[in-house]
Design a protein around this motif. Structure first.
Motif, PDB file in Angstrom:
ATOM      1  N   SER A   6       0.843  -1.021  -0.105  1.00 58.66           N
ATOM      2  CA  SER A   6       0.040   0.054   0.077  1.00 58.66           C
ATOM      3  C   SER A   6       0.983   1.028  -0.061  1.00 58.66           C
ATOM      4  CB  SER A   6      -1.126   0.210   1.239  1.00 58.66           C
ATOM      5  OG  SER A   6      -0.239   0.268   2.419  1.00 58.66           O
ATOM      6  N   ILE A   7       0.410   2.320  -0.738  1.00 57.17           N
ATOM      7  CA  ILE A   7       1.267   3.370  -0.800  1.00 57.17           C
ATOM      8  C   ILE A   7       0.148   4.580  -0.406  1.00 57.17           C
ATOM      9  CG2 ILE A   7       2.460   4.946  -2.541  1.00 57.17           C
ATOM     10  CD1 ILE A   7       3.491   2.210  -3.023  1.00 57.17           C
ATOM     11  N   LEU A   8       0.811   5.434   0.527  1.00 61.72           N
ATOM     12  CA  LEU A   8       0.076   6.491   1.050  1.00 61.72           C
ATOM     13  C   LEU A   8       0.659   7.673   0.034  1.00 61.72           C
ATOM     14  CD1 LEU A   8      -1.700   8.051   3.105  1.00 61.72           C
ATOM     15  CD2 LEU A   8       0.475   8.116   4.560  1.00 61.72           C
ATOM     16  N   ILE A   9      -0.574   8.401  -0.558  1.00 59.18           N
ATOM     17  CA  ILE A   9      -0.337   9.882  -1.338  1.00 59.18           C
ATOM     18  C   ILE A   9      -0.601  10.756  -0.332  1.00 59.18           C
ATOM     19  CG2 ILE A   9      -0.912  10.929  -3.535  1.00 59.18           C
ATOM     20  CD1 ILE A   9      -1.806   7.993  -4.608  1.00 59.18           C
ATOM     21  N   VAL A  10       0.274  11.654  -0.102  1.00 58.41           N
ATOM     22  CA  VAL A  10      -0.185  13.070   0.468  1.00 58.41           C
ATOM     23  C   VAL A  10       0.201  14.143  -0.216  1.00 58.41           C
ATOM     24  CG1 VAL A  10       0.004  14.287   2.701  1.00 58.41           C
ATOM     25  CG2 VAL A  10       0.551  11.757   2.827  1.00 58.41           C
ATOM     26  N   GLY A  28      -0.392  -2.270  -9.567  1.00 58.24           N
ATOM     27  CA  GLY A  28      -0.880  -3.471  -8.683  1.00 58.24           C
ATOM     28  C   GLY A  28      -0.697  -3.115  -7.248  1.00 58.24           C
ATOM     29  N   TYR A  29      -0.686  -1.722  -7.036  1.00 51.86           N
ATOM     30  CA  TYR A  29      -0.533  -0.985  -5.572  1.00 51.86           C
ATOM     31  C   TYR A  29      -1.960  -0.956  -5.034  1.00 51.86           C
ATOM     32  CZ  TYR A  29       4.501  -0.912  -6.402  1.00 51.86           C
ATOM     33  OH  TYR A  29       5.986  -1.076  -6.673  1.00 51.86           O
ATOM     34  N   ASP A  30      -1.998  -0.747  -3.715  1.00 51.88           N
ATOM     35  CA  ASP A  30      -3.378  -0.268  -2.898  1.00 51.88           C
ATOM     36  C   ASP A  30      -2.867   1.068  -2.676  1.00 51.88           C
ATOM     37  OD1 ASP A  30      -5.174  -2.413  -2.886  1.00 51.88           O
ATOM     38  OD2 ASP A  30      -4.570  -3.260  -1.113  1.00 51.88           O
ATOM     39  N   THR A  31      -4.044   2.090  -2.761  1.00 49.00           N
ATOM     40  CA  THR A  31      -3.366   3.367  -2.370  1.00 49.00           C
ATOM     41  C   THR A  31      -4.293   3.977  -1.281  1.00 49.00           C
ATOM     42  OG1 THR A  31      -4.884   4.405  -4.088  1.00 49.00           O
ATOM     43  CG2 THR A  31      -2.679   4.001  -4.762  1.00 49.00           C
ATOM     44  N   LEU A  32      -3.770   4.952  -0.607  1.00 45.71           N
ATOM     45  CA  LEU A  32      -4.418   5.616   0.517  1.00 45.71           C
ATOM     46  C   LEU A  32      -4.235   7.055   0.165  1.00 45.71           C
ATOM     47  CD1 LEU A  32      -2.877   3.880   3.525  1.00 45.71           C
ATOM     48  CD2 LEU A  32      -5.305   3.980   3.050  1.00 45.71           C
ATOM     49  N   GLU A  33      -5.167   7.902   0.503  1.00 46.71           N
ATOM     50  CA  GLU A  33      -5.054   9.413   0.139  1.00 46.71           C
ATOM     51  C   GLU A  33      -4.933  10.128   1.068  1.00 46.71           C
ATOM     52  OE1 GLU A  33      -5.940   6.864  -2.851  1.00 46.71           O
ATOM     53  OE2 GLU A  33      -7.687   7.917  -2.173  1.00 46.71           O
ATOM     54  N   ALA A  34      -4.273  11.433   1.173  1.00 46.44           N
ATOM     55  CA  ALA A  34      -4.766  12.555   2.099  1.00 46.44           C
ATOM     56  C   ALA A  34      -4.236  13.896   1.374  1.00 46.44           C
ATOM     57  CB  ALA A  34      -3.868  12.425   3.565  1.00 46.44           C
ATOM     58  N   GLU A  38      -2.171  17.069   8.111  1.00 47.73           N
ATOM     59  CA  GLU A  38      -2.532  16.272   9.585  1.00 47.73           C
ATOM     60  C   GLU A  38      -3.152  15.120   9.264  1.00 47.73           C
ATOM     61  OE1 GLU A  38      -3.684  20.089  12.178  1.00 47.73           O
ATOM     62  OE2 GLU A  38      -5.407  18.722  11.622  1.00 47.73           O
ATOM     63  N   LEU A  39      -4.120  14.946   8.126  1.00 44.97           N
ATOM     64  CA  LEU A  39      -4.502  13.761   7.794  1.00 44.97           C
ATOM     65  C   LEU A  39      -3.305  12.501   7.311  1.00 44.97           C
ATOM     66  CD1 LEU A  39      -7.047  11.712   7.327  1.00 44.97           C
ATOM     67  CD2 LEU A  39      -7.546  12.569   5.268  1.00 44.97           C
ATOM     68  N   GLY A  40      -2.429  13.308   6.507  1.00 46.11           N
ATOM     69  CA  GLY A  40      -1.549  12.403   6.065  1.00 46.11           C
ATOM     70  C   GLY A  40      -0.522  11.693   7.056  1.00 46.11           C
ATOM     71  N   LEU A  41      -0.209  12.695   7.937  1.00 44.37           N
ATOM     72  CA  LEU A  41       0.615  12.065   9.518  1.00 44.37           C
ATOM     73  C   LEU A  41      -0.226  10.973  10.189  1.00 44.37           C
ATOM     74  CD1 LEU A  41       3.091  12.116  11.230  1.00 44.37           C
ATOM     75  CD2 LEU A  41       1.794  13.880  12.522  1.00 44.37           C
ATOM     76  N   GLU A  42      -1.586  11.281  10.291  1.00 46.50           N
ATOM     77  CA  GLU A  42      -2.355  10.200  10.999  1.00 46.50           C
ATOM     78  C   GLU A  42      -2.541   8.834  10.060  1.00 46.50           C
ATOM     79  OE1 GLU A  42      -6.451  11.604  12.044  1.00 46.50           O
ATOM     80  OE2 GLU A  42      -7.024   9.601  11.824  1.00 46.50           O
ATOM     81  N   MET A  61      -0.154  21.023   7.798  1.00 45.30           N
ATOM     82  CA  MET A  61       1.358  20.466   8.137  1.00 45.30           C
ATOM     83  C   MET A  61       2.239  20.282   6.901  1.00 45.30           C
ATOM     84  SD  MET A  61       2.115  17.262  10.527  1.00 45.30           S
ATOM     85  CE  MET A  61       2.158  17.795  12.201  1.00 45.30           C
ATOM     86  N   ASN A  62       3.433  20.580   6.766  1.00 44.07           N
ATOM     87  CA  ASN A  62       4.062  20.439   5.511  1.00 44.07           C
ATOM     88  C   ASN A  62       4.865  19.128   5.587  1.00 44.07           C
ATOM     89  OD1 ASN A  62       7.145  20.593   6.568  1.00 44.07           O
ATOM     90  ND2 ASN A  62       6.655  23.106   6.429  1.00 44.07           N
ATOM     91  N   GLY A  63       5.286  18.979   4.466  1.00 43.72           N
ATOM     92  CA  GLY A  63       5.896  17.600   4.220  1.00 43.72           C
ATOM     93  C   GLY A  63       7.325  17.232   5.021  1.00 43.72           C
ATOM     94  N   PHE A  64       7.850  18.212   5.142  1.00 44.79           N
ATOM     95  CA  PHE A  64       9.059  18.116   6.079  1.00 44.79           C
ATOM     96  C   PHE A  64       8.747  17.764   7.545  1.00 44.79           C
ATOM     97  CE2 PHE A  64      10.980  21.383   3.079  1.00 44.79           C
ATOM     98  CZ  PHE A  64      11.170  20.503   2.142  1.00 44.79           C
ATOM     99  N   GLU A  65       7.685  18.207   8.044  1.00 46.87           N
ATOM    100  CA  GLU A  65       7.286  18.304   9.462  1.00 46.87           C
ATOM    101  C   GLU A  65       6.796  16.743   9.631  1.00 46.87           C
ATOM    102  OE1 GLU A  65       5.266  21.941  11.342  1.00 46.87           O
ATOM    103  OE2 GLU A  65       4.719  21.779   9.344  1.00 46.87           O
ATOM    104  N   ILE A  66       6.133  16.170   8.430  1.00 45.77           N
ATOM    105  CA  ILE A  66       5.523  15.078   8.611  1.00 45.77           C
ATOM    106  C   ILE A  66       6.631  13.802   8.603  1.00 45.77           C
ATOM    107  CG2 ILE A  66       4.097  13.285   7.272  1.00 45.77           C
ATOM    108  CD1 ILE A  66       2.496  15.521   6.488  1.00 45.77           C
ATOM    109  N   CYS A  67       7.719  14.097   7.818  1.00 45.35           N
ATOM    110  CA  CYS A  67       8.787  13.338   7.645  1.00 45.35           C
ATOM    111  C   CYS A  67       9.557  13.246   8.751  1.00 45.35           C
ATOM    112  CB  CYS A  67       9.576  13.945   6.504  1.00 45.35           C
ATOM    113  SG  CYS A  67      10.772  12.642   5.787  1.00 45.35           S
ATOM    114  N   GLN A  68       9.830  14.266   9.345  1.00 44.07           N
ATOM    115  CA  GLN A  68      10.540  14.431  10.690  1.00 44.07           C
ATOM    116  C   GLN A  68       9.792  13.866  11.694  1.00 44.07           C
ATOM    117  OE1 GLN A  68      13.584  16.604  10.806  1.00 44.07           O
ATOM    118  NE2 GLN A  68      13.921  15.127  12.219  1.00 44.07           N
ATOM    119  N   ASN A  69       8.443  14.038  11.906  1.00 45.21           N
ATOM    120  CA  ASN A  69       7.677  13.538  12.831  1.00 45.21           C
ATOM    121  C   ASN A  69       7.768  11.730  13.047  1.00 45.21           C
ATOM    122  OD1 ASN A  69       5.178  13.202  14.525  1.00 45.21           O
ATOM    123  ND2 ASN A  69       5.238  15.410  14.050  1.00 45.21           N
TER     124      ASN A  69
END
Ligand code: CA
Length: 175
Positions: A6-10, A28-34, A38-42, A61-69
């Motif tokens: 599964s791949i999460l797309i933020v 052939g991947y499943d996807t999740l989207e945000a 905030e939803l992305g991190l969750e 919340m920006n991508g760097f913060e999510i990544c760092q988190n």
């Protein structure tokens, strides 16, 4: 059959989300989207995706913060940052713990290749970790096969120093 990855797309641009989703599903991947950070991190925390495609400029919340988190929380999920253009922030993204980045507009084919490569590398890492998970134990000694390190009662053993004792212990085991 192997379980689908599964791949999460933020990403906050819906058009990009749709085209990513279309291409990933075709691979052939499943996807999740945000659509926001905030939803992305969750989702990253609760759904445990196999890879994250992470936009940088996001509402809430920006991508760097999510990544760092995620990295601060000990997550090793592969993260490919999607950046708006060639800029210093790319490097910042990797410092924040991203594994890779692609600059928009990117080639879908190139992105799919990197998704595959990052997922493959992750599963090899996990397999490797699982297969060396077996520790060899002999008396008080524990041997970690992946690093060939030896510990005794949790303390590292210098084999050159302890050799005679190891032999003695081995002999004691046999008796
Ligand atoms: Ca954006």
């Amino acid at each position: 059959m192997e379980e689908k990855k599964s791949i999460l797309i933020v990403e906050d641009e819906r058009a990009i989300v749709e085209i990513l989703k279309f291409n990933l599903m075709r691979e052939g991947y499943d996807t999740l989207e945000a659509l926001d950070g905030e939803l992305g991190l969750e989702l990253a925390r609760t759904k445990d995706p196999d890879l994250i495609l992470l936009d940088v400029m996001l509402p809430k919340m920006n991508g760097f913060e999510i990544c760092q988190n995620l990295r601060d929380a000990g997550s090793t999920v592969p993260i490919i940052m999607l950046t708006a253009r060639e800029e210093e922030t790319d490097k910042v993204g990797l410092e924040a713990g991203g594994d890779d980045y692609m600059t928009k507009p990117f080639s879908m084919r190139e992105l799919m290749a990197r998704v595959r490569a990052n997922i493959r590398r992750r599963s090899l890492d996990l397999d490797a970790r699982a297969s060396v998970g077996t520790l060899l134990k002999a008396g008080e000694l524990v041997i970690e096969p992946s690093t060939f390190s030896v510990t005794k009662n949790g303390e590292p053993v210098d084999l050159t120093q302890e050799e005679p004792e190891i032999v003695r212990q081995g002999a004691a085991e046999l008796n």
